[in-house]
Write an enzyme that holds these catalytic residues in place. Sequence first.
Site, mmCIF file in Angstrom:
data_model
loop_
_atom_site.group_PDB
_atom_site.id
_atom_site.type_symbol
_atom_site.label_atom_id
_atom_site.label_comp_id
_atom_site.label_asym_id
_atom_site.label_seq_id
_atom_site.Cartn_x
_atom_site.Cartn_y
_atom_site.Cartn_z
ATOM 1 N N GLN A 121 -7.261 -3.976 9.011
ATOM 2 C CA GLN A 121 -6.803 -2.770 9.594
ATOM 3 C C GLN A 121 -5.721 -3.506 10.471
ATOM 4 O O GLN A 121 -5.674 -4.788 10.738
ATOM 5 C CB GLN A 121 -7.723 -2.433 10.781
ATOM 6 C CG GLN A 121 -7.286 -1.397 11.749
ATOM 7 C CD GLN A 121 -6.898 -0.200 11.001
ATOM 8 O OE1 GLN A 121 -6.008 0.015 10.440
ATOM 9 N NE2 GLN A 121 -7.781 0.816 10.879
ATOM 10 N N HIS A 166 -13.987 -2.238 14.873
ATOM 11 C CA HIS A 166 -13.959 -0.853 14.541
ATOM 12 C C HIS A 166 -14.215 0.050 15.733
ATOM 13 O O HIS A 166 -15.126 -0.386 16.365
ATOM 14 C CB HIS A 166 -14.883 -0.502 13.310
ATOM 15 C CG HIS A 166 -14.809 0.752 12.833
ATOM 16 N ND1 HIS A 166 -15.486 2.021 13.115
ATOM 17 C CD2 HIS A 166 -13.819 1.270 11.936
ATOM 18 C CE1 HIS A 166 -14.959 3.100 12.448
ATOM 19 N NE2 HIS A 166 -14.108 2.733 11.706
ATOM 20 N N HIS A 221 -8.246 3.203 -3.536
ATOM 21 C CA HIS A 221 -9.103 3.264 -2.588
ATOM 22 C C HIS A 221 -10.062 4.460 -3.033
ATOM 23 O O HIS A 221 -9.802 5.311 -3.744
ATOM 24 C CB HIS A 221 -8.333 3.751 -1.397
ATOM 25 C CG HIS A 221 -7.361 2.836 -0.687
ATOM 26 N ND1 HIS A 221 -7.362 2.924 0.505
ATOM 27 C CD2 HIS A 221 -6.780 1.768 -1.168
ATOM 28 C CE1 HIS A 221 -6.197 1.884 0.973
ATOM 29 N NE2 HIS A 221 -5.892 1.308 -0.141
ATOM 30 N N GLU A 236 0.849 -1.078 0.133
ATOM 31 C CA GLU A 236 -0.019 -0.012 -0.138
ATOM 32 C C GLU A 236 0.915 1.222 -0.172
ATOM 33 O O GLU A 236 1.962 1.331 0.936
ATOM 34 C CB GLU A 236 -1.047 -0.029 1.131
ATOM 35 C CG GLU A 236 -1.793 1.343 1.430
ATOM 36 C CD GLU A 236 -3.044 1.030 2.269
ATOM 37 O OE1 GLU A 236 -3.706 -0.047 2.214
ATOM 38 O OE2 GLU A 236 -3.311 2.163 3.030
ATOM 39 N N ALA A 295 -19.529 2.141 3.937
ATOM 40 C CA ALA A 295 -19.064 1.590 2.733
ATOM 41 C C ALA A 295 -19.916 0.533 2.272
ATOM 42 O O ALA A 295 -19.754 0.259 0.878
ATOM 43 C CB ALA A 295 -17.690 0.876 3.417
#
Length: 288
Positions: free
Chosen positions: A177, A150, A80, A21, A126
Amino acid sequence: MKLSNLYTKAKEEGKTVLSFEVFPPKKTSGIETVYKALDELAKMNPAYISVTYGAGGTEANNTAIIAEKVKSLGVEPLAHLTCVNNDRVSVEKELDEFKSKGIENILALRGDIVPGIEPKKDFLHASDLCSYIKARGDFELAGACYPEVHMEAKDMVEDIKNLKHKVECGAEHLISQLFFDNEVFYKFQDMARCAGIDVPIAAGIMPVTNTKQIQRMVSMCGASLPANFSRIMQKYENNPEALRDAGIAYAIQQIIDLIANGVDGIHLYTMNNPYVAGKITEAIGSML
Ligand SMILES: NC(=O)C1=CN([C@@H]2O[C@H](COP(=O)(O)OP(=O)(O)OC[C@H]3O[C@@H](n4cnc5c(N)ncnc54)[C@H](O)[C@@H]3O)[C@@H](O)[C@H]2O)C=CC1
Ligand SMILES: Nc1nc(=O)c2c([nH]1)NC[C@@H]1CN(c3ccc(C(=O)N[C@@H](CCC(=O)O)C(=O)O)cc3)CN21
């Protein structure tokens, strides 16, 4: 290229998908810095490279241009796209730009809520963005998932239910994550599988290489720090070279354990740093 097919093929062959990333640099440091990093990262032959969009709430957005650069280097880009500060019109504009640049894969995200900026209301989650993009039919979608739950979710059960909904709305593979305790990831993965979430799940690994980064990751990502990790980081807080090497070694040890436990993929938060990515890729290359 459909990235979910890459995971299916790797699974059949008993292999692990490695992805990277990068983030668009702030306006002050030019786009050339990420281009230079990408030249190096592409040589390490990752399965794909994702490019963040307004990561951590920043405004800089050259996601499409950087993803196009990834493609030109012969690596599949995953762009993204966040919807917290985008309405339907601006999402359409971004999708048109992605399409015109030959980008086929999108990581559909809600995005970080920036203090002082009122979130847009067209897409609340999302999953709403997934349904919307899927209806257009042009892209394959990925989604984010949270081994430590989350920060805004009531509990793990609610978070996993929402994740299942996101998959039903079109997310065909998931990226986790970042986390520093593999046991937390395994527990989450079991829960997701029990809930019937059967798409590939890549483990997000961040090699922490400086003390400022650690604090940022804790506050932004809600990552908890295991005692052994904190001890290592404390011991070398005044020795940048040793801290960097310890961060790399810790990430390598996490990755070896994840591969041995049959994880679908490793998504390396390379933070535009080819030195760190190179050390890790070199160490684990033969194990993938
Ligand atoms: N900018 C970037 O490139 C990246 C950003 N992130 C960050 O991850 C965080 C959240 O993004 P996503 O995972 O895409 O958001 P999401 O919308 O999937 O989940 C966010 C929260 O809303 C809840 N939720 C989800 N769907 C729901 C529904 N249908 N009904 C009720 N609650 C629901 C979830 O449980 C969670 O607590 C953000 O902070 C985002 O910025 C993560 C990776 C990269
Ligand atoms: N909540 C959340 N938001 C994200 O954007 C995000 C996650 N989680 N988790 C996974 C990755 C990690 N990402 C990150 C994390 C930190 C920076 C960051 O610290 N950026 C600095 C520059 C750092 C540097 O130069 O080393 C910045 O100031 O923008 C960027 C992207 C993007 N992703």
